[in-house]
Structure formats: structure tokens, C-alpha cells
Write an enzyme that holds these catalytic residues in place. Structure first.
Site, PDB file in Angstrom:
ATOM      1  N   SER A  69       0.845  -1.197   0.000  1.00 47.66           N
ATOM      2  CA  SER A  69       0.000   0.000   0.000  1.00 47.66           C
ATOM      3  C   SER A  69       0.881   1.246   0.000  1.00 47.66           C
ATOM      4  O   SER A  69       2.107   1.157   0.087  1.00 47.66           O
ATOM      5  CB  SER A  69      -0.917   0.006   1.225  1.00 47.66           C
ATOM      6  OG  SER A  69      -0.155   0.104   2.420  1.00 47.66           O
ATOM      7  N   LYS A  70       0.244   2.403  -0.067  1.00 44.15           N
ATOM      8  CA  LYS A  70       0.974   3.663  -0.169  1.00 44.15           C
ATOM      9  C   LYS A  70       1.886   3.915   1.029  1.00 44.15           C
ATOM     10  O   LYS A  70       2.889   4.619   0.910  1.00 44.15           O
ATOM     11  CB  LYS A  70      -0.010   4.821  -0.329  1.00 44.15           C
ATOM     12  CG  LYS A  70      -0.674   4.864  -1.702  1.00 44.15           C
ATOM     13  CD  LYS A  70      -1.601   6.057  -1.827  1.00 44.15           C
ATOM     14  CE  LYS A  70      -2.247   6.102  -3.209  1.00 44.15           C
ATOM     15  NZ  LYS A  70      -3.195   7.236  -3.335  1.00 44.15           N
ATOM     16  N   ARG A  71       1.537   3.355   2.177  1.00 41.85           N
ATOM     17  CA  ARG A  71       2.390   3.593   3.358  1.00 41.85           C
ATOM     18  C   ARG A  71       3.762   2.939   3.195  1.00 41.85           C
ATOM     19  O   ARG A  71       4.690   3.255   3.933  1.00 41.85           O
ATOM     20  CB  ARG A  71       1.704   3.094   4.622  1.00 41.85           C
ATOM     21  CG  ARG A  71       1.520   1.593   4.722  1.00 41.85           C
ATOM     22  CD  ARG A  71       0.683   1.217   5.950  1.00 41.85           C
ATOM     23  NE  ARG A  71       0.411  -0.205   6.025  1.00 41.85           N
ATOM     24  CZ  ARG A  71       1.192  -1.091   6.605  1.00 41.85           C
ATOM     25  NH1 ARG A  71       2.351  -0.705   7.139  1.00 41.85           N
ATOM     26  NH2 ARG A  71       0.870  -2.362   6.638  1.00 41.85           N
TER      27      ARG A  71
END
Length: 304
Positions: free
Chosen positions: A236-238
Site C-alpha cells: 500500500s501507499k504507506r
């Protein structure tokens, strides 16, 4: 039967790396079997979908060299098809209107959660005249049965329909929900193989029941492993850059194709052309477990 596959991104963001890998495997499978690879834009989320994201998705697929066959199909142009299909199921009493309030459904959900039961709604409206009265969400009338299918990658998978309850298919005759719209689309497009991420396995039993209710021929299903972050959670973006556009500036498309291709498949060598990948690709040989996105490996591919 001619092989027909599709990739169906939503234009609510840029093309995700995981979706790009799914597109690659669909494209390889279609080319290996002299079939068609279609692109469908699932743009029914009017608030979040944008033409800018859609164009970016098209540009990213073309940059990767994954050209689709025929015209782009957009769900927003197919609303009359969904309405007709909902009407058919209502007329045949395979679907019904559920008049339970949001508060009632929330109370039911909390009780099931407390009892550690799967969240579902078995609606008594389906057995009463109330279910024929317009208003409220539209649900599929689900009977007790065991649902099984042979996944082209994972083998036999079984579900009990009692765990699904009478699931919702549309907010109204004019507003179909995801699982219903997908089945109507895939049936109309004569999709023979649905090749997608394993996070969709839970959607498959619902879609199988919808194929049966609509009297449509069911495609074969193949669920790909997810691409994982270094902590083995879903990427994911994290974890950093997750979209194809993030890599277009500094990486060659051939490098990204080789990287994504070999993440979940063992080819005879590490660096191949797409044509060589086509020759070797078999759905049954796709890995079952997720692979970690290793930026150092991508850098190596790019340097080569």
C-alpha cells in the site's frame, strides 16, 4: 471456445502495481491462447472517478506494452443493461426488495459480531409480499447450498451459501452494486477466464450464484497471489510508491514488465521479452503465495 479475458480497473486513482501485474498475466494468457484481452473501466463511483485517472490508466497500460483488443468498455455506459438484469431477477422472484432499516441491519451486524458469527442478512421479506413492493435495497434470494469451483491456480475452493445470507445486488433498479455489475459485464462480454487478485476470492461465491440466477454461462476463475510489502502485508501507499506512474520517469517499461512477471512466476530465465513470456506462460504454474516487492531487484532489472 475463444479465450476472452479482461482487466477492470476503477478510475479512482492511478494504475496500481498489483493491477498492472494482473493485466500482464491476463495479456500473456490471452496471447498464449490466441485470445482477446479487453479493458473495462469500472467508473460507477461518480464521486471518485475522474477522466484524468482513466487517461492515466490507459497511458500506463500502453507504456507497458499491454495493448487491449477492441474498444474500451465503460460501466457508466451500461446502466440500462444492469437495470434490465435487475428487473429480470425481480420479475422471476430470484431477487426481492428488503425493507429493513439501516438501524435494524446495524443491530443485526453487531449481534453477529458479538457472537463471532459471519456478518450476513437472512431476510424474511423474500418470503412475503413485502419483497415485491418497490423500495429499499434489492437482494438476491439465496438458498442453502454448497458452492464450489475449481480455481485454475489454487484448485477446488468451497463456500457455504448460508455464510453469505441474502446479499445485496443493487441500491435500486437504477443503481447496481459491484458484484452484480461485474457479472452482467463479464457475461455480456463473453469472458471465459476471470484472472484477478486473491483478494477477490470472497466475491467469487456471490458471483457464481448471480451467474446461476441470470442463467449465464460461468467463466473459469484464477486468483493471483498478492504483491506484498517487506513486512509481508499487502502493498500500500504507506510502503512507498505503488502506482505505475511513479516508475515511468526512472525505469524502462521492459524492466517493470520483467520484474512484475517474475514476481509470481518462474520463467526459464530472468530477463525475457514479452513474446518469450507468452511462450512459457501457463496459469497452473503461477505461484500460490505472495511475493515481496523488492526495489533492489527492480533496480537490477533496470540496470540490465
Amino acid at each position: 471456445m475463444k479465450v476472452k479475458v479482461r482487466i477492470a480497473p476503477s478510475p479512482t486513482g492511478f494504475l496500481h502495481i498489483g493491477t498492472a501485474q494482473s493485466a500482464l498475466y491476463n495479456w500473456l494468457f490471452a496471447r498464449k491462447n490466441s485470445g482477446d484481452f479487453y479493458l473495462r473501466i469500472e467508473d460507477t463511483d461518480k464521486e471518485r472517478s475522474t477522466k484524468e485517472y482513466e487517461q492515466s490508466i490507459l497511458d500506463s497500460l500502453e507504456w507497458l506494452g499491454l495493448k487491449w483488443d477492441g474498444n474500451v468498455v465503460r460501466q457508466s455506459g451500461r446502466m440500462d443493461k444492469y437495470k434490465a438484469a435487475v428487473g429480470k431477477l425481480l420479475a422471476e422472484e430470484k431477487a426481492f426488495y428488503c425493507h429493513h432499516t439501516k438501524e435494524e441491519l446495524e443491530t443485526e451486524r453487531k449481534t453477529q459480531e458479538e457472537n463471532k458469527e459471519p456478518p450476513r442478512h437472512v431476510c424474511n421479506d423474500k418470503d412475503r409480499e413485502q419483497g415485491k413492493i418497490a423500495g429499499g435495497i434489492i437482494r438476491l434470494a439465496v438458498e442453502q447450498e454448497t458452492i464450489s469451483f475449481d480455481d485454475e491456480i489454487r484448485g477446488e475452493i468451497k463456500f457455504e451459501s448460508s455464510l453469505l445470507g441474502d446479499f445485496s445486488i443493487a441500491k435500486s433498479p437504477d443503481e447496481a452494486l459491484y458484484n452484480f455489475a461485474v457479472v452482467v459485464d463479464d457475461a455480456d462480454m463473453e469472458i471465459t477466464h476471470v484472472i484477478r487478485g486473491e483478494d477477490h476470492i470472497s466475491n467469487t461465491p456471490k458471483q457464481i450464484l448471480l451467474y446461476k440466477a441470470l442463467g449465464k454461462e460461468m467463466p473459469k476463475f484464477a486468483h493471483l497471489p498478492l504483491i506484498l510489502a517487506s513486512d509481508r502485508s499487502k502493498l500500500s501507499k504507506r510502503h512507498g510508491a505503488t502506482s505505475v506512474v511513479d516508475y515511468k520517469k526512472d525505469y524502462l517499461p521492459e524492466a517493470l514488465i520483467n520484474f512484475l512477471g517474475t514476481l509470481s512466476y518462474t520463467f526459464s530465465k530472468e530477463i525475457l521479452t514479452k513474446e518469450e513470456m507468452v511462450e512459457e506462460f501457463e496459469l497452473a504454474k503461477v505461484h500460490k503465495s505472495g511475493a515481496v516487492f523488492n526495489i533492489n531487484k527492480l533496480n537490477w532489472f533496470n540496470s540490465q
